[in-house]
Design a protein around this motif. Structure first.
Motif: not given
Length: 365
Positions: A111-112, A131-147
């Protein structure tokens, strides 16, 4: 492989980079330390990694030895992580994931990670999905940018169009981290409330709630009960079976009561955690009688355990178990397992294959 002959699938494995040189966010060291401390609480004695083992840049060969020699795992899904606002390489780099896939094509999928805030996030989804072998996508629910901590719930205007790109791509699964908050991000960013809207609007996509049952158990099980494309991924949660068995029993019992056994997948969380203790714990698990009587939780059958420890994940990945068995029979890891089984040393001792100076199972053997 289980003693019944059923395959074991680890639905989340990583090559973490816990080195100081990888730190980018002011709380990165705190994140590393809290991950180490969490493992010390979740793992039984003898399986907690030493600081020397933990605080390193883990490599694909180390992960393979951990999974395939130190545990019963036959197949795994590598998750890269998109946390490049906290760590220079995202904490678990894509590059190491693709290297792991190349080294173990018959034993792994991937999962990329995708950062929805990047201008070309949609194009990345399409590129990696091919791409071969890629079966899913991975997200995160929060990020940190510009403080600032930023919410990236699935219903956000910046995220929703990417679900459409995933639905139109060659993969059909999105994994989303739903756990205790990290760094300074507020708890509300991590609740699974947004998963129901997404699952309802994209019925052909599967949604894996990562760390299901560790937090937000009621919201998780109701989403599973209402939507048959929502899956519970037990990363970290599975480790509770040995060290907090009542909490594990309640989490699993609620899932089984509301949604049944077919959408629960085991995950070990390597390399931060050792994957073998929860495999043994789940295989030997019995629902406590007081919870069966008081909460009406069902008995956990051998068939249920085989589904959770491997069968459900293979179905989600579209893999035929018998074909996977044929593909891995006689490969490097199968041969080395047989050698260890002949001496009674499989699975190998915890973290023993990490020390190339003393271990007889180093990559050069």
């Amino acid at each position: 492989m289980l003693e019944s002959g059923a395959l074991v699938v680890d639905s989340v494995s990583h090559c973490f980079n816990h080195t100081p040189e990888n730190h980018k966010h002011p709380h990165a060291q705190r994140w590393d330390d809290e991950t180490f401390e969490l493992g010390a609480k979740l793992l039984p004695d003898g399986y907690v990694p030493s600081e020397e083992v933990f605080y390193r840049d883990h490599q694909p060969e180390e992960l393979a030895r951990l999974l395939f020699l130190e545990s019963q795992i036959d197949y795994t899904v590598y998750h890269s992580l998109p946390l490049d606002d906290y760590f220079h390489d995202g904490y678990v780099s894509r590059e190491k994931g693709f290297e792991f896939l190349e080294q173990n094509p018959n034993r792994s999928s991937m999962y990329v990670d995708i950062n929805p805030l990047e201008d070309d996030a949609g194009d990345q989804i399409e590129e990696f999905a091919r791409r071969d072998g890629v079966e899913g996508i991975k997200f995160y629910p929060a990020r940190y940018q510009n403080g600032n901590d930023l919410s990236l719930q699935l219903t956000e205007d910046s995220v929703w169009p990417l679900l459409e790109r995933i639905a139109d791509s060659e993969v059909d699964t999105l994994a989303i981290h739903k756990f205790i908050p990290f760094a300074t991000a507020p708890v509300r960013y991590f609740t699974p409330d947004d998963v129901e809207d997404a699952a309802n609007s994209f019925p052909d996509l599967n949604f894996e709630i990562i760390h299901a049952g560790f937090s937000f158990i009621e919201e998780t099980v109701l989403a599973m009960a209402s939507h048959d494309n929502v899956y519970a991924n037990l990363e970290n949660t599975a480790c509770l079976v040995n060290t907090r068995p009542k909490k594990f029993a309640r989490a699993l019992g609620e899932m089984l009561y509301w949604a049944g056994p077919d959408r629960i997948v085991y995950a070990g969380g390597a390399t931060a955690l050792h994957p073998q203790p929860p495999i043994e714990g789940i295989w030997n698990f019995e629902m406590p009688e007081d919870l069966r009587a008081g909460e009406d939780y069902p008995e956990v059958t051998q068939e249920d355990k085989e589904k959770i420890l491997g069968g459900n994940a293979l179905r989600l990945l579209g893999k035929d178990p018998e074909q996977v068995k044929k593909d891995i029979e006689g490969d490097e890891w199968d041969q080395r397992r047989q050698e260890l089984q002949e001496t009674g040393e499989f699975p190998a001792d915890a973290w023993s294959t990490y020390d190339a100076d003393t271990a007889t199972l180093s990559a050069d053997d």
